[in-house]
Design an enzyme around this catalytic site. Structure first.
Site, PDB file in Angstrom:
ATOM      1  N   ASP A 174       0.559   4.899   2.122  1.00  0.00           N
ATOM      2  CA  ASP A 174      -0.226   5.330   3.278  1.00  0.00           C
ATOM      3  C   ASP A 174      -1.309   6.320   2.860  1.00  0.00           C
ATOM      4  O   ASP A 174      -1.038   7.336   2.210  1.00  0.00           O
ATOM      5  CB  ASP A 174       0.687   5.957   4.338  1.00  0.00           C
ATOM      6  CG  ASP A 174       1.531   4.888   5.029  1.00  0.00           C
ATOM      7  OD1 ASP A 174       1.013   3.766   5.226  1.00  0.00           O
ATOM      8  OD2 ASP A 174       2.696   5.168   5.351  1.00  0.00           O
TER       9      ASP A 174
ATOM     10  N   ARG B 145       4.878   6.043  14.416  1.00  0.00           N
ATOM     11  CA  ARG B 145       4.763   6.609  13.056  1.00  0.00           C
ATOM     12  C   ARG B 145       4.047   7.948  13.062  1.00  0.00           C
ATOM     13  O   ARG B 145       3.029   8.120  13.725  1.00  0.00           O
ATOM     14  CB  ARG B 145       3.972   5.644  12.163  1.00  0.00           C
ATOM     15  CG  ARG B 145       3.939   6.099  10.699  1.00  0.00           C
ATOM     16  CD  ARG B 145       3.123   5.169   9.832  1.00  0.00           C
ATOM     17  NE  ARG B 145       1.736   5.618   9.734  1.00  0.00           N
ATOM     18  CZ  ARG B 145       0.813   5.059   8.967  1.00  0.00           C
ATOM     19  NH1 ARG B 145       1.106   4.004   8.237  1.00  0.00           N
ATOM     20  NH2 ARG B 145      -0.412   5.535   8.928  1.00  0.00           N
TER      21      ARG B 145
ATOM     22  N   HIS C  57       4.764   0.198   0.230  1.00  0.00           N
ATOM     23  CA  HIS C  57       5.494  -0.577   1.244  1.00  0.00           C
ATOM     24  C   HIS C  57       4.623  -1.692   1.807  1.00  0.00           C
ATOM     25  O   HIS C  57       3.400  -1.715   1.616  1.00  0.00           O
ATOM     26  CB  HIS C  57       6.029   0.336   2.347  1.00  0.00           C
ATOM     27  CG  HIS C  57       4.973   1.069   3.104  1.00  0.00           C
ATOM     28  ND1 HIS C  57       4.328   2.172   2.614  1.00  0.00           N
ATOM     29  CD2 HIS C  57       4.437   0.855   4.334  1.00  0.00           C
ATOM     30  CE1 HIS C  57       3.452   2.608   3.490  1.00  0.00           C
ATOM     31  NE2 HIS C  57       3.490   1.812   4.542  1.00  0.00           N
TER      32      HIS C  57
ATOM     33  N   HIS D 197       0.843  -1.211   0.000  1.00  0.00           N
ATOM     34  CA  HIS D 197       0.000   0.000   0.000  1.00  0.00           C
ATOM     35  C   HIS D 197       0.872   1.252   0.000  1.00  0.00           C
ATOM     36  O   HIS D 197       2.081   1.194   0.265  1.00  0.00           O
ATOM     37  CB  HIS D 197      -0.923   0.028   1.229  1.00  0.00           C
ATOM     38  CG  HIS D 197      -0.201   0.108   2.544  1.00  0.00           C
ATOM     39  ND1 HIS D 197       0.524  -0.941   3.073  1.00  0.00           N
ATOM     40  CD2 HIS D 197      -0.092   1.117   3.448  1.00  0.00           C
ATOM     41  CE1 HIS D 197       1.050  -0.590   4.233  1.00  0.00           C
ATOM     42  NE2 HIS D 197       0.699   0.673   4.485  1.00  0.00           N
TER      43      HIS D 197
END
Ligand code: SIN
Length: 281
Positions: A101, A272, A257, A99
């Site tokens: 983000d 994150r 990623h 995907h």
């Protein structure tokens, strides 16, 4: 004494490790070097960093405003920061699948900046794939076809699975809150032009791209499935093996990623933050 900054590529096509910088004490000159390396390599790794949550947030803010995720709960004291804990004895379920983000946002994330606290003794790597190179490797005919297409992105499958339900119920280390935005559909070009490099990148991913504009999901599936496989060919990518106290940042405008779920017995804890991006063009 200031150390010299050095940049070492992670693979033939994607990523670089930068040494000689302390992200909690960065001169404007060092920041410019990082920005240039980010444009050139799209995935950057910085080992041996000592960052508080505030340091990580301050570093990320140099790239733009930070997002508060509409579905994934941030930390109480830092809503813009997601505590990505995978407890020992459980399977990983966050980010497991290719995907970019938040491509289901009207303005998807520019980049993600992740800092590791606890990493498994082996496994728990993150895979990355270069979407400029994925585009370049298409035939002229396929490029022509895709250049004129838009695709619809939505979180409705990714955030309504059985494992997602447990996160809404608060039974997991990472928790979700219900939001109608799960069902929103946004349309982005299948090929986007990067606002900094001016290069074209494929912009479809199997987690959030559900169909082409004005086509049904069934009609879209054959070509989308071809692209999903093509986008992540091993020659287009690099693999990041985490150490504790390491920062990895990636450019969601030209990289996909995948968090590898191969460390069930062990704990992994990363933090994150994501930086606001623009509407893809
Ligand atoms: C993600 O941000 O998608 C997860 C990355 C990871 O856990 O390696």
């Amino acid at each position: 004494m200031t150390q010299e900054i050095s940049i070492r590529k992670l693979s033939g096509t994607l990523g670089a490790e930068i040494t000689g910088v302390a992200l909690n004490n960065l001169s404007n000159e060092a920041f410019d070097t990082i920005c240039n390396a980010f444009a050139d390599h799209a995935v950057l790794v910085f080992k041996n960093q000592t960052l508080t949550h505030e340091d990580q947030i301050a570093f990320a803010r140099r790239f733009g405003d930070l997002e508060v995720h509409p579905i994934v709960n941030g930390m109480d004291e830092h809503p813009e920061m997601i505590r990505m804990l995978k407890p020992a004895g459980e399977s990983a379920s966050f980010g497991v699948g290719w995907h970019t983000d938040n491509s289901f946002f009207e303005k998807p994330s520019l980049g993600s900046i992740v800092y590791s606290h606890i990493v498994p003794p082996e496994g728990g790597d993150t895979l990355f794939a270069n979407q400029y190179v994925a585009y370049e490797h298409l035939s002229a005919g396929m490029k022509r076809l895709l250049d004129g297409l838009n695709a619809v992105h939505s979180a409705k499958y990714a955030y309504t699975s059985q494992s997602a339900e447990e996160k809404y119920a608060g039974k997991t280390a990472i928790t979700y809150r219900r939001s109608e935005s799960v069902y929103d559909e946004v349309t982005h070009p299948v090929v986007r032009t990067h606002p900094v490099t001016g290069k074209k990148a494929l912009y479809v991913n199997p987690m959030f791209t559900i169909r082409f504009e004005d086509m049904s999901e069934e009609e879209s599936k054959p070509l989308l499935n071809y692209l999903f496989e093509h986008c992540v060919r091993p020659e287009f990518g690099c693999r990041v093996n985490w150490d504790p106290n390491m920062v990895t940042m990636w450019d969601n405008r030209c990289v996909q990623h995948y968090a590898v779920d191969d460390y069930q017995a062990h704990e992994r804890l990363l933090y994150r933050v994501t930086v606001n991006g623009d509407k893809p063009v």
